[in-house]
Design a protein around this motif. Structure first.
Motif, mmCIF file in Angstrom:
data_model
loop_
_atom_site.group_PDB
_atom_site.id
_atom_site.type_symbol
_atom_site.label_atom_id
_atom_site.label_comp_id
_atom_site.label_asym_id
_atom_site.label_seq_id
_atom_site.Cartn_x
_atom_site.Cartn_y
_atom_site.Cartn_z
ATOM 1 N N VAL A 21 -47.591 -29.244 -124.500
ATOM 2 C CA VAL A 21 -46.517 -30.219 -124.699
ATOM 3 C C VAL A 21 -45.996 -30.711 -123.352
ATOM 4 N N ARG A 22 -45.843 -29.790 -122.407
ATOM 5 C CA ARG A 22 -45.358 -30.189 -121.082
ATOM 6 C C ARG A 22 -46.379 -31.064 -120.359
ATOM 7 N N ALA A 23 -47.664 -30.791 -120.566
ATOM 8 C CA ALA A 23 -48.695 -31.631 -119.954
ATOM 9 C C ALA A 23 -48.516 -33.079 -120.400
ATOM 10 N N GLU A 24 -48.208 -33.284 -121.664
ATOM 11 C CA GLU A 24 -47.947 -34.635 -122.159
ATOM 12 C C GLU A 24 -46.657 -35.181 -121.572
ATOM 13 N N GLU A 25 -45.608 -34.369 -121.544
ATOM 14 C CA GLU A 25 -44.322 -34.815 -121.004
ATOM 15 C C GLU A 25 -44.435 -35.147 -119.519
ATOM 16 N N PHE A 26 -45.269 -34.430 -118.796
ATOM 17 C CA PHE A 26 -45.453 -34.684 -117.369
ATOM 18 C C PHE A 26 -46.115 -36.032 -117.102
ATOM 19 N N GLY A 27 -46.841 -36.551 -118.093
ATOM 20 C CA GLY A 27 -47.490 -37.844 -117.917
ATOM 21 C C GLY A 27 -48.984 -37.780 -117.675
ATOM 22 N N LEU A 54 -57.681 -26.568 -129.216
ATOM 23 C CA LEU A 54 -57.594 -28.019 -129.083
ATOM 24 C C LEU A 54 -57.049 -28.668 -130.348
ATOM 25 N N ALA A 55 -57.376 -28.112 -131.504
ATOM 26 C CA ALA A 55 -56.826 -28.652 -132.752
ATOM 27 C C ALA A 55 -55.304 -28.489 -132.759
ATOM 28 N N ALA A 56 -54.831 -27.315 -132.343
ATOM 29 C CA ALA A 56 -53.389 -27.081 -132.289
ATOM 30 C C ALA A 56 -52.730 -27.975 -131.243
ATOM 31 N N ALA A 60 -49.759 -30.777 -131.634
ATOM 32 C CA ALA A 60 -48.492 -30.591 -130.929
ATOM 33 C C ALA A 60 -48.130 -31.777 -130.047
ATOM 34 N N THR A 61 -49.056 -32.706 -129.834
ATOM 35 C CA THR A 61 -48.840 -33.851 -128.941
ATOM 36 C C THR A 61 -49.087 -35.152 -129.691
#
Length: 299
Positions: A21-27, A54-56, A60-61
């Motif tokens: 989730v943080r990887a997505e939030e980081f951009g 990867l499915a999870a 989550a993103t």
């Protein structure tokens, strides 16, 4: 330049979810995990499966593209992998890249199949692996006869969301692997000098990456493909070091490799110990000072 991060599948999902989730939030544009039974330096440590992870992560993103880094013939069969890939892409709503590699004859090989394959045999098997996987993901029914694989009337319904199939990212540094990438891949993947797991300062690796990129251009031209249509992904951390030492180092590395023709720049999520030891705070600053600024500058 697209930016990515590898998240090792070493945490229980109750903790790992936060990293994705943080990887997505980081951009970050994409995030990957290793498709291995175990990892060379972490054989006795926790290690979870790539496909359910990867499915999870996809669930989550919402914008992050996820991918395997990389699936190999070591313990994957093209038929079952094709079904997993089709399913992962569906769960992710198209946000999935299938990373593929020949395998390096490591721990996974010895556990699953103790047969010693020569480099040529490994290349032969990988060529069939990629070709059959391509056919499985682009056809409703596939029959294939080769040296390593023989399948009959394999159905693949409903097929991939993307046309003609999910994107392939092929890891290759040899001429034959590069030709495979030129024919089948949307991304070509390199981690630096093959077999060298001594992470040298990234400045020292620039000449060899430049030389690899030149050979990739030649492979594309010989295959009748415009080299500009093939993205080039550099995986740093194991062989190309120093890119997460600071924001300045990251920015400099992205710029210098980008000038060579690298289109996708990938780091590892920092760990508290070897391998990929580093600081998440540096990653946070990179997200704020590089990735966020880049997003704001894009139209």
């Amino acid at each position: 330049m697209r930016h990515g991060v590898v998240v090792l599948p070493e945490q229980r999902w109750s903790r790992a979810r936060e990293q994705w989730v943080r990887a997505e939030e980081f951009g970050f544009d994409h995030a990957w995990t290793y498709d291995q039974l175990m990892w060379r330096w972490l054989r006795d440590e926790p290690w979870f499966g790539a496909v359910p992870t990867l499915a999870a992560a996809a669930e989550a993103t919402s914008t992050l593209t996820v991918g395997t880094m990389v699936a190999t013939p070591t313990y994957r069969h093209p038929v079952t992998l094709a079904k997993d890939v089709m399913t992962l892409e569906d769960i992710a709503g198209g946000r999935f890249i299938c990373g593929l590699g020949a395998g390096a004859g490591g721990l996974d090989d010895r556990v699953v199949d103790p047969t010693a394959y020569s480099p040529r045999q490994r290349a032969d098997r990988f060529a069939e692996f990629v070709e059959l996987l391509d056919e499985l993901l682009t056809r409703r029914s596939t029959t294939y006869t080769g040296t390593h694989y023989d399948v009959r009337e394999v159905p693949m319904h409903p097929g991939c969301l993307g046309a003609p199939r999910v994107s392939f990212a092929i890891a290759a540094t040899g001429p034959r692997g590069m030709r495979l990438a030129a024919r089948h891949a949307d991304l070509w993947v390199t981690a630096g000098r093959p077999g060298d797991f001594d992470a040298r300062p990234y400045e020292e690796t620039l000449p060899e990456i430049k030389e690899q990129l030149a050979r990739l251009d030649e492979a594309c031209e010989r295959s009748g493909r415009d080299p500009a249509t093939l993205r080039r992904l550099l995986l740093t951390g194991a062989m190309v070091g120093g890119t997460l030492d600071s924001v300045e180092a990251y920015r400099d590395a992205v710029g210098r490799f980008g000038e060579l023709g690298v289109t996708d720049f990938v780091v590892h999520w920092p760990r508290p110990s070897f391998p990929y030891r580093g600081s998440v705070r540096v990653l946070e600053r990179i997200a704020r000072d590089v990735l966020t600024v880049r997003s704001e500058e894009q139209p």
